[in-house]
Design an enzyme around this catalytic site. Structure first.
Site, short mmCIF file in Angstrom:
data_model
loop_
_atom_site.label_atom_id
_atom_site.label_comp_id
_atom_site.label_asym_id
_atom_site.label_seq_id
_atom_site.Cartn_x
_atom_site.Cartn_y
_atom_site.Cartn_z
N LYS A 1 1.17 -1.41 -0.02
CA LYS A 1 0.07 -0.62 0.27
C LYS A 1 0.89 1.14 0.21
O LYS A 1 0.53 2.57 -0.54
CB LYS A 1 -1.08 -0.02 1.04
CG LYS A 1 -1.93 -1.01 1.16
CD LYS A 1 -3.07 -1.41 2.18
CE LYS A 1 -3.51 -2.89 2.55
NZ LYS A 1 -4.31 -2.84 3.36
N GLN B 1 -4.41 -1.79 9.43
CA GLN B 1 -4.46 -3.63 8.44
C GLN B 1 -5.20 -4.75 9.99
O GLN B 1 -4.50 -4.54 10.62
CB GLN B 1 -2.81 -3.74 8.40
CG GLN B 1 -2.51 -4.78 8.04
CD GLN B 1 -3.29 -4.62 6.35
OE1 GLN B 1 -2.87 -3.64 5.97
NE2 GLN B 1 -3.79 -5.51 5.85
N ASP C 1 -11.27 1.94 3.89
CA ASP C 1 -11.03 0.90 3.64
C ASP C 1 -13.30 0.67 3.40
O ASP C 1 -13.36 -0.12 3.45
CB ASP C 1 -11.50 0.58 4.70
CG ASP C 1 -9.44 -0.74 4.85
OD1 ASP C 1 -9.69 -0.78 3.56
OD2 ASP C 1 -9.18 -1.46 5.64
#
Ligand code: NAP
Length: 290
Positions: A53, A97, A120
């Protein structure tokens, strides 16, 4: 004739280029899109996702704020960090994460993120807005699957779509997105309680596998000519590889390829799209400030 292999890498590059152009326009106006990426602990798979990422952010001309906390970090510490990032105007997106260590509640952590920075798309407000068809951040993997279908020219209108797996991050949102009016698929969502799975999958013109079970989708579960999208990423022990493992999808690629019309490989299918769609969400989060 074997299936057409959908090249997720090249479609992802196109999406990342779109993000780069939009990020450059923002930079021209003095805004550097910035994503804070929080990693708790040292899980090797999570480290590799986070590294991917950050690399993609740099290539798109965006800032990645890399925040690493030890495995022993407490929930309170993480929540207070998120509170500060919510207030920080130079941070446009916040990504934690997953998975988190078991002593930290993923629910409480996700809910602490400002929905305006929830790139997200996991926050309950984002999920609610997605279900209602309102503007929101759409989770990157399901959004990547939709983009793959669109870019490949696979017809979804009136198609019968079967989704295997009902997780909150992949299967469930996909089932909702595929049923949106502009996509117009007729959706069946399957899980471990589904009876006669093969009977259902054999009706699918679009079959999406997101079970986390390597090779579970066999050729006899496929309608000839179907589009088969494999979301699964499973690590299989393989001593012949330097890393000690290889990646396999949820679909028996070699056999299914002979029967399907289109198929995504693993790796190189849905995986690259997830990161690409994240880049677009970060740009979108920053564009609000223009
Ligand atoms: P998850 O939370 O583990 O959920 C798996 C789902 O599959 C559950 O709903 C489960 O049903 C269902 N399932 C498992 N075995 C099944 C079977 N034999 N028949 C029917 N349904 C079955 O999965 P996830 O987080 O969505 O991840 C799924 C896979 O996608 C994993 O391999 C993961 O690594 C991969 N993934 C890839 C990306 C990417 O970027 N490419 C992103 C996210 C995830 P129940 O609900 O009944 O238990």
């Amino acid at each position: 004739m074997p299936a057409i292999i959908i090249d997720g890498r090249s479609i992802a590059l196109k999406v990342r280029e779109e993000a780069r152009v939009r990020a450059a326009a923002l930079r021209g106006r003095g805004i550097i899109p910035c994503l804070a990426v929080i990693l708790v602990g040292e899980d090797p798979a999570s480290i590799s996702y986070v590294t991917g990422k950050e690399k993609a952010l740099a290539e798109a001309g965006m800032e990645g704020r890399d925040i690493r906390l030890p495995e022993s970090a407490g929930e309170g510490e993480l929540l207070s960090l998120i509170g500060k990032l919510n207030e920080d105007k130079s941070v446009h997106g916040i990504l934690v994460q997953l998975p988190l260590p078991p002593h930290i509640s993923e629910d409480r952590v996700i809910t602490a993120i400002d929905p305006a920075k929830d790139v997200d798309g996991f926050h309950p407000v984002s999920v609610g807005n997605m279900v209602l068809g309102r503007r929101c951040f759409i989770p990157c993997t399901p959004n990547g699957v939709l983009r793959l279908l669109r870019e490949t020219g696979i017809n979804t209108q009136g198609s019968r779509a079967v989704v295997l797996g009902r997780s909150a991050i992949v299967g469930k949102p996909l089932s909702i997105l595929l049923a949106r009016r502009e996509v117009n698929a007729t959706v069946t969502l399957c899980h471990t309680g589904t009876k006669n799975l093969g009977e259902i999958t054999r009706q699918a013109e679009i079959l999406i596998a997101a079970c986390g079970k390597p090779g579970m989708v066999s050729a006899d579960m496929i309608k000839p000519g179907a589009a088969v999208i494999d979301v699964g990423v499973n690590r299989i022990s393989d001593p012949s590889k330097k890393s000690g493992f290889r990646l396999a999808g949820d679909v028996d690629f070699r056999a299914v390829r002979e029967k399907a019309g289109w198929i995504t490989p693993v790796p190189g299918g849905v995986g690259p799209m997830t990161i690409a769609m994240l880049m677009l969400n970060v740009v979108e989060a920053a564009e609000v400030w223009v």
